[in-house]
Design a protein around this motif. Structure first.
Motif, PDB file in Angstrom:
ATOM      1  N   GLU A 501      91.576   4.199  71.729  1.00  0.00           N
ATOM      2  CA  GLU A 501      91.857   2.859  72.232  1.00  0.00           C
ATOM      3  C   GLU A 501      91.326   2.679  73.648  1.00  0.00           C
ATOM      4  O   GLU A 501      91.060   3.660  74.368  1.00  0.00           O
ATOM      5  CB  GLU A 501      93.370   2.597  72.209  1.00  0.00           C
ATOM      6  CG  GLU A 501      94.131   3.434  73.222  1.00  0.00           C
ATOM      7  CD  GLU A 501      95.635   3.229  73.155  1.00  0.00           C
ATOM      8  OE1 GLU A 501      96.092   2.492  72.272  1.00  0.00           O
ATOM      9  OE2 GLU A 501      96.341   3.846  73.978  1.00  0.00           O
ATOM     10  N   GLU A 502      91.187   1.451  74.073  1.00  0.00           N
ATOM     11  CA  GLU A 502      90.781   1.161  75.449  1.00  0.00           C
ATOM     12  C   GLU A 502      91.982   1.338  76.379  1.00  0.00           C
ATOM     13  O   GLU A 502      93.042   0.759  76.128  1.00  0.00           O
ATOM     14  CB  GLU A 502      90.258  -0.269  75.551  1.00  0.00           C
ATOM     15  CG  GLU A 502      88.962  -0.517  74.800  1.00  0.00           C
ATOM     16  CD  GLU A 502      88.458  -1.926  75.022  1.00  0.00           C
ATOM     17  OE1 GLU A 502      88.943  -2.567  75.990  1.00  0.00           O
ATOM     18  OE2 GLU A 502      87.597  -2.375  74.254  1.00  0.00           O
ATOM     19  N   PRO A 503      91.852   2.115  77.451  1.00  0.00           N
ATOM     20  CA  PRO A 503      93.000   2.333  78.345  1.00  0.00           C
ATOM     21  C   PRO A 503      93.552   1.049  78.939  1.00  0.00           C
ATOM     22  O   PRO A 503      94.751   0.943  79.195  1.00  0.00           O
ATOM     23  CB  PRO A 503      92.428   3.256  79.430  1.00  0.00           C
ATOM     24  CG  PRO A 503      91.248   3.924  78.794  1.00  0.00           C
ATOM     25  CD  PRO A 503      90.678   2.910  77.851  1.00  0.00           C
ATOM     26  N   SER A 504      92.682   0.055  79.144  1.00  0.00           N
ATOM     27  CA  SER A 504      93.158  -1.202  79.731  1.00  0.00           C
ATOM     28  C   SER A 504      93.816  -2.107  78.702  1.00  0.00           C
ATOM     29  O   SER A 504      94.551  -3.030  79.075  1.00  0.00           O
ATOM     30  CB  SER A 504      91.994  -1.943  80.392  1.00  0.00           C
ATOM     31  OG  SER A 504      90.969  -2.212  79.440  1.00  0.00           O
ATOM     32  N   LYS A 505      93.578  -1.867  77.407  1.00  0.00           N
ATOM     33  CA  LYS A 505      94.161  -2.670  76.337  1.00  0.00           C
ATOM     34  C   LYS A 505      94.700  -1.750  75.239  1.00  0.00           C
ATOM     35  O   LYS A 505      94.096  -1.622  74.166  1.00  0.00           O
ATOM     36  CB  LYS A 505      93.132  -3.634  75.769  1.00  0.00           C
ATOM     37  CG  LYS A 505      92.644  -4.682  76.746  1.00  0.00           C
ATOM     38  CD  LYS A 505      91.632  -5.613  76.089  1.00  0.00           C
ATOM     39  CE  LYS A 505      91.153  -6.684  77.057  1.00  0.00           C
ATOM     40  NZ  LYS A 505      90.159  -7.592  76.426  1.00  0.00           N
ATOM     41  N   PRO A 506      95.814  -1.056  75.498  1.00  0.00           N
ATOM     42  CA  PRO A 506      96.345  -0.140  74.482  1.00  0.00           C
ATOM     43  C   PRO A 506      96.843  -0.895  73.252  1.00  0.00           C
ATOM     44  O   PRO A 506      97.211  -2.075  73.324  1.00  0.00           O
ATOM     45  CB  PRO A 506      97.492   0.561  75.213  1.00  0.00           C
ATOM     46  CG  PRO A 506      97.894  -0.373  76.295  1.00  0.00           C
ATOM     47  CD  PRO A 506      96.645  -1.102  76.710  1.00  0.00           C
ATOM     48  N   SER A 508      99.291  -1.960  70.362  1.00  0.00           N
ATOM     49  CA  SER A 508     100.731  -2.072  70.137  1.00  0.00           C
ATOM     50  C   SER A 508     101.085  -1.526  68.761  1.00  0.00           C
ATOM     51  O   SER A 508     100.202  -1.230  67.935  1.00  0.00           O
ATOM     52  CB  SER A 508     101.169  -3.531  70.246  1.00  0.00           C
ATOM     53  OG  SER A 508     100.567  -4.301  69.208  1.00  0.00           O
ATOM     54  N   ALA A 540     102.910   1.027  74.270  1.00  0.00           N
ATOM     55  CA  ALA A 540     101.670   0.440  74.791  1.00  0.00           C
ATOM     56  C   ALA A 540     101.786   0.066  76.260  1.00  0.00           C
ATOM     57  O   ALA A 540     100.837   0.267  77.033  1.00  0.00           O
ATOM     58  CB  ALA A 540     101.296  -0.789  73.954  1.00  0.00           C
ATOM     59  N   ASN A 541     102.940  -0.463  76.694  1.00  0.00           N
ATOM     60  CA  ASN A 541     103.064  -0.898  78.096  1.00  0.00           C
ATOM     61  C   ASN A 541     102.998   0.259  79.077  1.00  0.00           C
ATOM     62  O   ASN A 541     102.589   0.091  80.227  1.00  0.00           O
ATOM     63  CB  ASN A 541     104.356  -1.690  78.286  1.00  0.00           C
ATOM     64  CG  ASN A 541     105.582  -0.839  78.003  1.00  0.00           C
ATOM     65  OD1 ASN A 541     105.544   0.045  77.150  1.00  0.00           O
ATOM     66  ND2 ASN A 541     106.675  -1.108  78.701  1.00  0.00           N
ATOM     67  N   ARG A 543     101.220   3.077  78.347  1.00  0.00           N
ATOM     68  CA  ARG A 543      99.897   3.690  78.212  1.00  0.00           C
ATOM     69  C   ARG A 543      98.819   2.875  78.917  1.00  0.00           C
ATOM     70  O   ARG A 543      97.685   3.354  79.069  1.00  0.00           O
ATOM     71  CB  ARG A 543      99.514   3.832  76.730  1.00  0.00           C
ATOM     72  CG  ARG A 543     100.435   4.708  75.925  1.00  0.00           C
ATOM     73  CD  ARG A 543      99.767   5.184  74.652  1.00  0.00           C
ATOM     74  NE  ARG A 543      99.175   4.106  73.863  1.00  0.00           N
ATOM     75  CZ  ARG A 543      99.800   3.416  72.930  1.00  0.00           C
ATOM     76  NH1 ARG A 543     101.091   3.683  72.688  1.00  0.00           N
ATOM     77  NH2 ARG A 543      99.192   2.465  72.239  1.00  0.00           N
ATOM     78  N   LYS A 544      99.149   1.685  79.316  1.00  0.00           N
ATOM     79  CA  LYS A 544      98.143   0.810  79.921  1.00  0.00           C
ATOM     80  C   LYS A 544      97.722   1.337  81.280  1.00  0.00           C
ATOM     81  O   LYS A 544      98.547   1.668  82.136  1.00  0.00           O
ATOM     82  CB  LYS A 544      98.706  -0.604  80.075  1.00  0.00           C
ATOM     83  CG  LYS A 544      97.690  -1.620  80.578  1.00  0.00           C
ATOM     84  CD  LYS A 544      98.289  -3.014  80.615  1.00  0.00           C
ATOM     85  CE  LYS A 544      97.274  -4.036  81.085  1.00  0.00           C
ATOM     86  NZ  LYS A 544      97.827  -5.413  81.111  1.00  0.00           N
TER      87      LYS A 544
END
Length: 546
Positions: A501-506, A508, A540-541, A543-544
């Motif tokens: 996944e993209e680190p800036s957009k994990p 959900s 997700a929040n 991991r962002k």
């Protein structure tokens, strides 16, 4: 009330001591098994160590599919066999039965009796005969004394041993404390605080309670309780020693809580705006720092959002447990009970010879018992001491037989697992198929509780790593094609999705559930959350990336 006589016929199965020991040995881990062997070597004079691996006795278990000889014989599994279907009973991994009921105990005992030729007598008593073992030396050759050393300086420690010795946190701190120029009383107070630390390097007890213990240690437990002034003096001395302790390496040692631990580490860094902002964040509730609530932290500390993000990144690089790097990892190494390796087009399953105890019956003592039995009936032969020795000899033989049965059962179950999970050993955890205990139990003719005991705290070394035998069992999830997918394979797929996944957009949990649905696997959001938590992956929040 009228009295009368009546006859009633009933059947019951009693667990003999031999069967009880066989069941108990089966559920022991490798470490517990080694401790059990050590205890038997101490208690039973008829058992001794053997240099070579014990050979399989002629009267052993009749198991053509799981023959074992000191871990060298193996079972070949052809990977080119026909692929099995994925259809199977749907059950959870933990939804297995154990021997909680009398019915299960009776069924399991019947299996062990049929599998291990258990006798019907209900004691360890034997007659000293050699009918059970045609040769009392079948478990190995001559062995040296149990604690025999080299004889020429066996107690000496080599330089290599000293170099490889593990250094604990307490040794590391004591070494630094000895280099400090302190009075004997102050140095003793520093040593006292070092010994009061936990394994993570934290000082859990408050200084007031430690001051009371410190005063009693100095003046003796028989002295009357200290007064208020004496207690305050001891506390002040410990407070001074604590300041010295918190300046030692590793940074953060001697902290009373996580916030203080982080502050001590930040103060060791250069005085930068990020470090100053990080100190302010440590004074805020740590829940906000853990959730990385930049908006609220920025408002409460009156700091720009970008500076808060930089401070949070600095805090994320700190060590919350200063004593972690001093943990002895050698004590946490898992020793596999079974080793699976590739062999041509298939796989070879064998027991790890390092975990098999090398013990045998004492030839000299067993021979003396045979001579006493075959000779004239003297007073010693009829004494209670001779009968007790007969019982100990029979106990030693049954102990060796139960050990052999334990490893035979482990090998049989491991072989069945490899046969069922052949795709895993060829392609990895994404190819894991659903499997429950009952499938292996039905295949081997054992009870589910027996399979549960065998797969608990037993490990298998595979080409992809070392796993507990329970790892290969998992519930099934429905697919669009009508088949079943293993929960273990779904966890591996989730781990793969999150890793890419993209680190800036994990992603959900809802997005992960939708991605699984695209793969044809029906998995609800709550199930995804449960699998994610079992993999110790943050939501997700958290991991962002900031």
């Amino acid at each position: 009330m009228k009295q009368g006589l009546s006859l009633r016929v009933s059947q019951h199965l009693a667990l003999t001591p031999q069967l009880q020991q066989s069941i108990r040995l089966l559920q022991l881990s490798t470490l517990e098994m080694a401790q059990e062997v050590e205890q038997m070597l101490d208690e039973n004079p008829f058992l001794e160590r053997a240099d070579d691996a014990a050979e399989r006795e002629e009267f052993g278990l009749d198991q053509s599919d799981a023959q074992v000889s000191s871990g060298e014989q193996a079972v070949e599994i052809d990977a080119a066999q026909s692929t099995e279907t994925d259809a199977g009973p749907s059950a959870t991994k933990d939804g297995t039965s154990t021997s909680d009921t009398a019915q299960e105990a009776r069924e399991e005992a019947a299996e062990l009796r049929a599998d291990g030729d258990a006798p019907v007598e209900e004691s360890w008593e034997g007659d000293g005969s050699v009918d059970v073992a045609p040769d009392d030396g079948e478990w190995g050759g001559d062995a040296p004394a149990r604690n025999a050393g080299s004889g020429d300086g066996g107690d000496e420690v080599s330089a290599m041993d000293l170099a490889s010795a593990h250094e604990t946190l307490y040794d590391f701190l004591h070494q630094q404390a000895r280099c400090m120029r302190l009075s004997d009383d102050d140095q003793a107070a520093l040593y006292f605080l070092i010994e009061s630390l936990n394994d993570d390097g934290y000082l859990e007890d408050d200084l007031m309670s430690l001051a009371l213990d410190w005063w009693r240690l100095k003046h003796g437990a028989g002295e009357p309780p200290p007064g208020v002034e004496q207690l305050e003096e001891a506390e002040e001395q410990l407070r001074t020693a604590l300041a010295w302790l918190q300046h030692l390496e590793p940074a953060g040692v001697g902290a009373r809580d996580l916030s203080e631990c982080l502050r001590l580490q930040i103060m060791e860094l250069r005085n930068t705006p990020e470090a100053q902002a990080a100190l302010q964040l440590c004074d805020q509730p740590l829940e906000l720092v853990a959730k990385r609530d930049v908006k609220r932290l920025s408002a409460q500390c009156s700091l720009p959002a970008e500076l808060v993000k930089s401070a949070l990144a600095l805090i994320a690089g700190l060590e919350p447990k200063p004593g972690r790097r001093f943990v002895n990892v050698d004590q946490m190494v898992v020793v596999p009970d079974v080793i699976v390796s590739r062999s041509g087009r298939g796989f070879k399953v064998q027991l790890n010879p390092d975990v098999m105890p090398k013990v045998r019956v004492q030839d000299a003592y067993a021979g003396a018992m045979r001579q006493s039995r075959g000779g004239t009936k003297d007073a010693n032969a009829d004494s209670g001491g001779y009968a007790a020795m007969q019982q100990r000899l029979q106990e030693a033989r049954w102990f060796l037989k139960n050990i052999q049965q334990r490893f035979d059962t482990i090998l049989r179950v491991s072989t069945a697992i490899v046969e069922r999970q052949r795709n895993f050993f060829m392609h990895g955890e994404l190819a894991m198929r659903p499997l429950v205990l009952r499938e292996i139990a039905d295949e081997l003719g054992l009870h589910e509780s027996t399979i549960s005991r065998v797969t608990t705290a037993k490990y298998m070394a595979t080409p992809f790593g070392t796993y507990e035998l329970k790892y290969f069992f998992g519930s099934s999830l429905g697919t669009e094609t009508g088949g079943n997918a293993s929960s273990t394979a779904v966890r591996a797929l989730l781990k793969q999705f999150i890793a890419s996944e993209e680190p800036s957009k994990p992603l959900s949990d809802n997005q992960l559930s939708a991605m699984l649905r695209e793969q044809g696997i029906e998995c609800a959001r709550r199930t995804v959350a449960k699998y994610r938590e079992s993999l110790r992956i943050a939501p997700a929040n958290l991991r962002k990336a900031l």
